[in-house]
Every structure is written in structure tokens, then in C-alpha cells.
Design an enzyme around this catalytic site. Structure first.
Site, PDB file in Angstrom:
ATOM      1  N   CYS A   7      39.997  26.322  33.685  1.00 18.15           N
ATOM      2  CA  CYS A   7      39.281  25.260  34.380  1.00 18.15           C
ATOM      3  C   CYS A   7      38.127  25.858  35.179  1.00 18.15           C
ATOM      4  O   CYS A   7      38.228  26.973  35.697  1.00 18.15           O
ATOM      5  CB  CYS A   7      40.232  24.520  35.328  1.00 18.15           C
ATOM      6  SG  CYS A   7      41.514  23.579  34.485  1.00 18.15           S
ATOM      7  N   HIS A  34      44.460  29.984  34.049  1.00 18.27           N
ATOM      8  CA  HIS A  34      43.964  29.039  35.037  1.00 18.27           C
ATOM      9  C   HIS A  34      42.836  29.701  35.834  1.00 18.27           C
ATOM     10  O   HIS A  34      42.737  30.925  35.904  1.00 18.27           O
ATOM     11  CB  HIS A  34      45.084  28.629  35.992  1.00 18.27           C
ATOM     12  CG  HIS A  34      46.234  27.953  35.311  1.00 18.27           C
ATOM     13  ND1 HIS A  34      46.173  26.660  34.863  1.00 18.27           N
ATOM     14  CD2 HIS A  34      47.475  28.412  34.984  1.00 18.27           C
ATOM     15  CE1 HIS A  34      47.329  26.324  34.303  1.00 18.27           C
ATOM     16  NE2 HIS A  34      48.134  27.372  34.353  1.00 18.27           N
TER      17      HIS A  34
END
Length: 431
Positions: free
Chosen positions: A183, A142
Site C-alpha cells: 500500500c 505492507h
């Protein structure tokens, strides 16, 4: 005639450098927990891509938490797959740094060859690359604007840049390629890197986008692949890497990774390099997937993987089970609302204006100029409010902190507000 001889001599010399170049690789899965299965599965797959193309184990460093293969939720203990019907990518895997040793600090020491710095930690293996060598890095986890998350710690874009530019200045590589899956991963490189240090990066998303996951597995009740990662690895499993260039592979990845953009950064001329110069040129042990290229129509934004896991469970649940699962889904939304309310409270106190704070929450800033303020704010939010390794949804709130920094609300003010609001103790499970 003399000119022709000189040109031939130069080409021969350049060719000799390329042929004699060593290959080095660092593979990092920066997360843990069953819902993040796909991250470690991808890194295990990446290891086999490199190993099967001839890069020896002593030139590959693997960093992964290693809590998936024998997880209580794994219906096939000791087996990890990265695509439907695919091979066991956990088999024969090298594991150099696991558990709490998977940190940005250890990663930087491994990358820079700091043997003394990792003494007594994990395998103690580092890469020992020199001026003629090619380095490949694959990082999966992430992230958000300007940072990549580890199980314990946060790697910021400016720190990564400093490490790589220092390596370039110290002749610790000839060329380096990084594939990053997270992301907003484009924010780690966008507008930051010079185009003349032998560095090239491709990312799963641009600075403003989510990355995507794929391959929901009904028996495992989790997503086993990341879209960008599966695109480049399945392509590498099937193609001759001695003839395909980085630029050609990037076009293939971009078409496959069709839910987000797939930008590249760094030195343009490196797109003409063959992929095998970084992933290995051997083919003898290459094991292709027995099921080939798979349709990737079940993609979901990475941040919403926990939600879609519950929704997929709900589809096949009995009536009695549906009640409990719907309660879990409702609970997930309530937890996320708590994170958003906490962030809004911090921003309201810092600005003295709730309307402005709501605007910052709804309109995230994506470009960092005040790294000192932003890094301290993000670290404090992680340490005092929601540890990112335990609460991945909280990562989405960090651009609000960036708004506060870039609009001159002052780091001392921001830190004080974080301290005032986050008095609720240690929180886990906000996904």
C-alpha cells in the site's frame, strides 16, 4: 564511410555489454502469518519466473519468513500456490534468508554485496553485481507513506535511495529494475529518484492508495495472490520476454491492476529495455500455468484482507459457526478502534488540540520532508505501541505522525506522548 564504421563499432560495443551482462535478483516477502499467505506465494512465483527464464540460483537471493508451506492451516502441506489451480510455487524454491533474518539491514547488505556483513546469517549469499550487470528486485509486503515493512524492522525510502545511489556511484550495476507491491508503495519513489542513475521502479499503487489482493481460496481460507504481482508474473509466464519492453509490460500491468494506479519512476529511457534483460531471456524450462490467465474480480484492499477472510468464512458457515465468526468480526473492528483511539490520544497530547488531532487522523499527509522526525516517530510507534509485524492495521496510522512532524510539533514532544499513551504492554493480532 568512417562515420558509419564508428557508429557500427559503437553499436557492436554496446551490444556486447548487453549480451555479456550478468543478471542478479533479490526477492523479498516482508511479512509472516497465514493471512499474509499471498506475499510469500508471490515471491515463490517470482523465483520461478526468473529461474525458468534462465537466471541461475546462485544469482537469485530469496528472503521470506517461510511459515506458510507447513503452517497448521495449510490443507496441502508443502504446497503453496499463487493462482487458482496453479502449480506448487514452493517446489524447489531457494530460501536464503528466513525467519528473523528477513530484515532491512540484511536486505541492504545482500543488495550491496556485503559478504562480511551477512557472515553466519542464512545462506550468506549476496549479489555480486558489477558495472555491466542488470539487477531485478521484487518486494512484497505492507507499507505506508515512505516506508516498507519487514517482519522485523522498517525500510524507509530515504535509506533505500541512499543505498541505490551509492551502488550507482560505485558502479555496482548498469541498470536496476524494482517491482514493489505494498500500500502507498508509490511514496517510496515519488519525487525522490533522479532520472539518470539507470534505475526504474513500478509500484502496485500510487503514494495515496491501497494495493489490492485477489484470488480468495475457499480451501485455504485466505487470499493467495496480490493483484499487481499476479498481473506482472502471469504476463511474464506467457510472453516472450526477449521482445516485450518494460514499457509494454507496464501498460499490460496497468490495465490488469485496475483497482489502483500503477505508476513508474526513474529513468524514462529504460522503458525501451526488454523485460528479459532483467527477468532472464531463457525459455527452455518455462512452465506456464495450466489454467492460463484468471479473472481477478474478487479483489479487496490489502488492509482489509483479514476482514474479508472472515466474511468469506461467514458465507459458508453453519448457523452455530456464524455466531463465533460474527464475534470475530466485531472484535476486529474493536481492535482497530483501539489503534485509532491510541493514535488520536497521542496526537491530542502532542498538539494540545483534539479537533486538530482528529483532522490529522482523518486527513493523512503523504509527503515527507522531515525524515529525521518521521523515522523516529514511526519507529517509536512500532516499538512502544503496536509492532507492525504483529499488528498490520497500525501501519495505517503512521501518516498522522507525519502530520505532527511536518507541522513542527517536535520529535521530543511526539516521543514523550507516545511513551505516555502506550503503556498497555505488548499487543498482537490487530489486523
Amino acid at each position: 564511410m568512417k562515420m558509419t564504421v564508428r557508429v557500427l563499432a559503437l553499436l557492436t560495443a554496446l551490444s556486447a555489454v548487453t549480451v555479456s551482462a550478468d543478471h542478479w535478483a533479490v526477492l523479498v516477502a516482508g511479512s509472516y502469518s497465514w493471512s499474509n499467505y499471498r506475499h510469500q506465494a508471490g515471491i515463490c512465483h517470482a523465483y520461478h519466473v526468473l529461474h525458468d527464464h534462465g537466471i541461475p540460483d546462485d544469482h537469485i537471493v530469496v528472503m521470506m519468513y517461510d511459515d506458510i508451506a507447513y503452517n497448521d492451516l495449510n490443507p496441502t502441506p508443502g504446497i503453496i500456490i499463487n493462482q487458482p489451480g496453479g502449480p506448487n510455487v514452493y517446489e524447489d524454491i531457494v530460501k536464503d534468508y528466513t525467519g528473523r533474518d528477513v530484515t532491512p539491514e540484511v536486505f541492504f547488505k545482500v543488495l550491496t554485496g556485503d559478504q562480511a556483513g551477512v557472515a553466519g546469517i542464512g545462506s550468506g549469499k549476496v549479489i555480486r553485481s558489477g558495472p555491466g550487470d542488470h539487477v531485478f528486485i521484487n518486494m512484497v509486503d505492507h507499507g505506508n507513506t515512505g516506508f516498507f515493512s519487514f517482519p522485523n524492522g522498517i525500510m524507509f525510502a530515504d535509506d533505500l535511495l541512499n543505498v541505490i545511489t551509492n551502488m550507482h556511484e560505485n558502479n555496482q550495476y548498469r541498470e536496476m529494475v524494482m517491482y514493489m507491491e505494498s500500500c502507498e508503495s508509490g511514496s517510496m519513489f515519488d519525487g525522490i529518484y533522479p532520472d539518470n542513475i539507470g534505475f526504474y521502479a513500478a509500484t502496485a499503487s500510487d503514494p495515496k492508495e491501497s494495493s489490492y489482493s485477489c484470488y480468495y481460496d475457499d480451501s485455504r481460507n485466505t487470499y493467495i495472490g496480490d493483484l499487481f504481482g499476479c498481473c506482472w508474473m502471469e504476463n511474464s509466464d506467457e510472453r516472450d520476454l526477449t521482445t516485450m519492453t518494460l514499457g509494454e509490460q507496464h501498460l499490460i500491468i496497468s490495465e490488469c491492476n485496475n483497482e489502483s494506479h500503477t505508476p513508474w519512476y526513474g529513468q524514462p529511457s529504460m522503458q525501451d529495455e526488454v523485460v528479459g534483460a532483467f527477468l532472464g531471456k531463457g525459455n527452455e524450462k518455462q512452465r506456464k500455468s495450466p489454467t492460463g490467465w484468471h479473472s481477478k474480480e474478487d479483489t479487496v484492499p490489502s488492509v482489509d484482507v483479514p476482514l474479508f477472510i472472515l466474511r468469506n468464512k461467514l458465507k459458508k458457515a453453519s448457523e452455530d459457526e456464524k455466531v463465533a465468526l460474527q464475534a470475530e468480526i466485531n472484535g476486529l473492528f474493536k481492535k482497530r478502534e483501539f489503534v485509532q483511539e491510541t493514535t488520536l490520544n497521542i496526537a491530542t497530547l502532542a498538539t494540545g488540540d483534539q479537533e486538530l488531532a482528529e483532522y490529522y487522523l482523518d486527513n493523512p499527509m503523504r509527503k515527507v520532508s522531515d525524515w529525521t522526525c518521521y523515522k523516529r516517530a514511526v519507529k517509536a510507534f512500532n516499538d512502544k505501541c503496536f509492532h507492525f509485524g504483529e499488528n498490520t492495521f497500525a501501519i495505517k496510522m503512521t501518516p498522522t505522525l507525519l502530520n505532527l512532524c511536518e507541522n513542527s510539533f517536535g520529535i521530543d514532544n511526539i516521543l514523550r506522548r507516545i511513551q505516555e499513551v502506550c503503556k498497555f504492554g505488548f499487543v498482537t493480532g490487530i489486523e
